[in-house]
Design a protein around this motif. Structure first.
Motif, short mmCIF file in Angstrom:
data_model
loop_
_atom_site.label_atom_id
_atom_site.label_comp_id
_atom_site.label_asym_id
_atom_site.label_seq_id
_atom_site.Cartn_x
_atom_site.Cartn_y
_atom_site.Cartn_z
N TYR A 295 0.83 -1.20 0.00
CA TYR A 295 0.00 0.00 0.00
C TYR A 295 0.86 1.25 0.00
O TYR A 295 2.08 1.21 0.22
N LYS A 296 0.22 2.37 -0.22
CA LYS A 296 0.76 3.68 0.14
C LYS A 296 -0.42 4.53 0.59
O LYS A 296 -1.56 4.31 0.16
N SER A 297 -0.16 5.47 1.49
CA SER A 297 -1.25 6.28 2.03
C SER A 297 -0.68 7.56 2.61
O SER A 297 0.39 7.55 3.25
N SER A 298 -1.40 8.65 2.39
CA SER A 298 -0.95 9.93 2.93
C SER A 298 -1.31 10.09 4.40
O SER A 298 -0.84 11.02 5.06
N ILE A 299 -2.14 9.18 4.92
CA ILE A 299 -2.56 9.25 6.33
C ILE A 299 -2.49 7.85 6.96
O ILE A 299 -2.57 6.84 6.27
N ASP A 300 -2.35 7.84 8.28
CA ASP A 300 -2.42 6.58 9.00
C ASP A 300 -3.83 5.98 8.86
O ASP A 300 -4.80 6.72 8.65
N PHE A 301 -3.93 4.65 8.97
CA PHE A 301 -5.25 4.04 9.00
C PHE A 301 -5.20 2.76 9.82
O PHE A 301 -4.16 2.44 10.42
N GLU A 302 -6.29 2.03 9.88
CA GLU A 302 -6.38 0.82 10.68
C GLU A 302 -6.91 -0.34 9.85
O GLU A 302 -7.72 -0.15 8.94
N ILE A 303 -6.40 -1.54 10.16
CA ILE A 303 -7.04 -2.76 9.69
C ILE A 303 -7.96 -3.22 10.82
O ILE A 303 -7.49 -3.45 11.95
N ALA B 243 -20.22 -3.14 19.57
CA ALA B 243 -19.62 -3.33 18.25
C ALA B 243 -18.11 -3.18 18.26
O ALA B 243 -17.52 -2.72 17.30
N CYS B 244 -17.45 -3.56 19.33
CA CYS B 244 -16.00 -3.44 19.37
C CYS B 244 -15.36 -4.63 18.65
O CYS B 244 -16.01 -5.63 18.36
N SER B 245 -14.07 -4.50 18.39
CA SER B 245 -13.38 -5.54 17.64
C SER B 245 -11.89 -5.44 17.93
O SER B 245 -11.49 -4.92 18.96
N PHE B 246 -11.09 -5.94 16.96
CA PHE B 246 -9.64 -5.87 17.07
C PHE B 246 -9.10 -5.11 15.87
O PHE B 246 -9.55 -5.30 14.73
N VAL B 247 -8.10 -4.24 16.12
CA VAL B 247 -7.55 -3.40 15.06
C VAL B 247 -6.02 -3.41 15.11
O VAL B 247 -5.43 -3.64 16.17
N ALA B 248 -5.41 -3.19 13.96
CA ALA B 248 -3.96 -2.99 13.87
C ALA B 248 -3.71 -1.65 13.19
O ALA B 248 -4.38 -1.31 12.21
N SER B 249 -2.77 -0.88 13.71
CA SER B 249 -2.46 0.44 13.17
C SER B 249 -1.49 0.33 12.00
O SER B 249 -0.48 -0.38 12.07
N VAL B 250 -1.80 1.05 10.91
CA VAL B 250 -0.97 1.05 9.71
C VAL B 250 -0.44 2.47 9.50
O VAL B 250 -1.22 3.41 9.34
N PRO B 251 0.87 2.66 9.50
CA PRO B 251 1.42 4.01 9.35
C PRO B 251 1.35 4.52 7.91
O PRO B 251 1.38 3.74 6.97
N ALA B 252 1.24 5.81 7.77
CA ALA B 252 1.26 6.44 6.45
C ALA B 252 2.59 6.14 5.76
O ALA B 252 3.62 5.95 6.40
N SER B 253 2.55 6.11 4.42
CA SER B 253 3.77 5.90 3.64
C SER B 253 3.61 6.59 2.30
O SER B 253 2.63 6.36 1.58
N ALA B 254 4.56 7.46 1.97
CA ALA B 254 4.49 8.21 0.72
C ALA B 254 4.79 7.35 -0.50
O ALA B 254 4.40 7.68 -1.61
N SER B 255 5.48 6.24 -0.30
CA SER B 255 5.79 5.31 -1.40
C SER B 255 5.17 3.95 -1.09
O SER B 255 4.81 3.67 0.06
N GLU B 256 5.07 3.12 -2.12
CA GLU B 256 4.48 1.79 -1.92
C GLU B 256 5.33 0.99 -0.94
O GLU B 256 6.55 0.97 -1.02
N LYS B 257 4.66 0.33 -0.04
CA LYS B 257 5.32 -0.35 1.06
C LYS B 257 4.64 -1.68 1.32
O LYS B 257 3.42 -1.80 1.16
N ILE B 258 5.41 -2.69 1.70
CA ILE B 258 4.84 -4.00 2.07
C ILE B 258 5.07 -4.22 3.55
O ILE B 258 6.19 -4.08 4.06
N SER B 259 4.00 -4.54 4.27
CA SER B 259 4.08 -4.75 5.71
C SER B 259 3.23 -5.95 6.11
O SER B 259 2.19 -6.21 5.51
N ASP B 260 3.71 -6.68 7.10
CA ASP B 260 2.96 -7.79 7.70
C ASP B 260 2.47 -7.37 9.08
O ASP B 260 3.22 -6.79 9.86
#
Length: 530
Positions: free
Chosen positions: A430-438, A452-469
């Motif tokens: 992905y790439k993203s100008s803002i942080d988001f959540e899975i 309606a709560c659940s489980f989330v993981a934080s994904v940091p913004a990245s100006a270039s395409e990035k692969i993260s696990d």
């Protein structure tokens, strides 16, 4: 004998293009008689090439004394996404509907691992072969220089479709297709954890599933199972216990030791000269990954002897989520759907969500050239044009925590939950100008009394395409202080996967989702460059 597809098909790797249409790069078989893969071994059809080196063991011998050398075998947990000791995934699935390069992804980092190739009897004086359907042959002849022949077959038939023709000249006429599990040298890999194989196919002829071993034995001795003809598409599961020794009845083979060094998987048609019939392969995978199936019974199979290592039994789970799930915007072909193993009519389709139900006005912003609704959704056109999900997002007034995002349902549109534990987590390119959540959307009542709560993981913004696990351990409950639902239990009831973007009212952002899958899958599918 393995031959290259005349037409340079299915090769997205620039380094392989030079070899297409010329199998002079094929390596000679080793002293054990095992067949060796060519350096660009691709499924063949309609070609006639006499230049490949000979193979002394196209078919297992009728009689042989096969002793398997001692080999250790460590079996990884089926819940793990890490590689087992042999360097392959504990689960895999090839689906022709999503393949445009002619490759089965096993988890191996070998550059030539998994590419389909042809096996035939030409070096034994035979003339057996595969022939393409007329529309595929025409496309190959007209576009041989573009390398799109295999891709056209996948788009047209959603799998490998060919006609089997067993010809005269060889004592044992045969033709088949196969892939190497670990590398082109046919080194052995530990496939015990697969539990067996699954197929989705139709065929006018019976055929064999064959596991070929690496070159550590004095004779060629394989595990085979007989698969019955079926005029309609059929899914079968083949646990390891259904494979018999090709060494002949009464020859003891230790299954665990054999499976610890498996080199290749072959689908082999043998019979008498003049036999012919149509064949279509839609899927092949580890046990249970193709969907609902039943084990074929082979009257000739001799159940292999097991050692201290356990051969896993078939799972009969009512909801079989694909363990090595991967969605790739380049391979989506305008479907707008993530293949999860759920109801194919309703599961996996991308959709958007926002804070509108809470009085908000946040919204996703589609590109101006995306205006076609296919099945009521803009995502198929978007993905076809952008090879991914590329959108803007604008956060509006009306809700104290503005949000918008994209999501897909895991099992069906009713958002029934399924177990996604085998994924090991989520990977993104992905790439993203803002942080988001899975965010894991859970089925109703998954966390009783907690809303309606659940489980989330934080994904940091990245100006270039990035692969993260994002392994499951990175997912944290958003239920609030003092509430600690069990993650292991929640992972059994996941109804949707949501990519949620949030921000202050009036602000904007943009993002691109190129791939999403089980942990590790986003990395393994990246094509090797020139």
């Amino acid at each position: 004998m393995k031959r290259l597809f005349a037409g340079c098909i299915a090769v997205s790797f620039a380094a392989m293009l030079a070899a297409c249409g010329d199998d002079s790069s094929s390596t000679s078989p080793d002293a054990s008689g095992n067949e060796s893969s060519s350096s660009a071994a691709i499924l063949s059809g309609d070609s006639h090439d006499e230049s490949s080196p000979s193979s002394s063991s196209e078919l297992p011998p009728d009689t042989a004394c096969c002793k398997v050398k001692e080999s250790s075998s460590s079996v990884a947990s089926s819940e793990s996404r890490s590689l087992v000791s042999g360097g392959v995934w504990p689960q895999f699935l090839w689906d022709g509907s999503f393949d445009n390069e002619g490759r089965v992804v096993t988890g191996s980092d070998g550059e030539m691992a998994g590419y389909w190739y042809e096996i035939n009897d030409v070096d034994d004086g035979g003339s057996s072969k595969f022939t393409f359907p007329p529309d595929i042959k025409k496309a190959c002849d007209e576009n041989w220089y573009t390398g799109t022949c295999y891709e056209f077959m996948m788009e047209t038939y959603g799998g490998i479709k060919e006609k089997v023709v067993l010809g005269a000249g060889a004592e044992n006429p045969h033709v088949g297709l196969g892939f190497n599990i670990l590398n082109e040298d046919q080194d052995g890999a530990d496939v015990t954890e697969w539990g067996g194989l699954c197929l989705e196919y139709s065929s006018d002829l019976d055929f064999l599933v064959r596991i070929a071993e690496d070159g550590t034995t004095m004779e060629s001795c394989d595990f085979t199972a007989s698969i019955g003809a079926s005029e309609s598409k059929k899914v079968v599961d083949i646990p390891w216990s259904k494979l018999g020794s090709s060494c002949g009845a009464g020859i003891e083979i230790d299954a665990a030791k054999f499976l610890a060094k498996a080199a290749a998987v072959h689908l082999l048609f043998d019979g008498k000269a003049g036999d012919s019939g149509e064949f279509l392969l839609k899927k092949i995978g580890s046990l249970g990954q193709c969907g609902s199936g039943s084990a074929p019974v082979s009257s000739s199979a001799v159940a292999p002897k097991s050692s201290s290592s356990t051969v896993p039994a078939s799972s009969s789970s009512a909801k079989s989520i694909i363990g090595n799930m991967l969605w790739d915007g380049y391979n989506d072909r305008g479907k707008g759907q993530v293949e999860t193993g759920g109801d194919s009519r309703t599961s996996g389709y991308w959709y958007q969500f926002n804070d509108g139900d809470n009085g908000g006005t946040s919204a996703l912003q589609f590109p101006s050239d995306v205006d076609t609704l296919i099945f009521g959704s803009p995502f198929p056109e978007l993905i076809k044009k952008r090879h991914g999900i590329e959108l803007g997002v604008k956060f509006g007034e009306g809700y104290e925590k503005p949000y918008a995002g994209v999501a897909f349902n895991v099992w069906n549109e009713e958002q029934e939950g399924g177990s996604v534990s085998p994924w090991g987590g989520i990977c993104l390119q992905y790439k993203s100008s803002i942080d988001f959540e899975i965010e894991l959307g859970l089925e109703d009542g998954a966390i009783p009394t907690m809303g309606a709560c659940s489980f989330v993981a934080s994904v940091p913004a990245s100006a270039s395409e990035k692969i993260s696990d994002f392994v499951w351990e990175k997912f944290k409950s958003n239920c609030g202080a003092g509430v600690s639902p069990d993650l292991t239990d929640a992972l059994k009831k996941v109804a949707s996967v949501r990519l949620k973007f949030s921000g202050a009212a009036g602000t904007t952002g943009d993002f691109l989702i190129q791939r999403i899958g089980a942990v590790g899958m986003c990395r393994d599918m990246i094509p090797v460059g020139p």
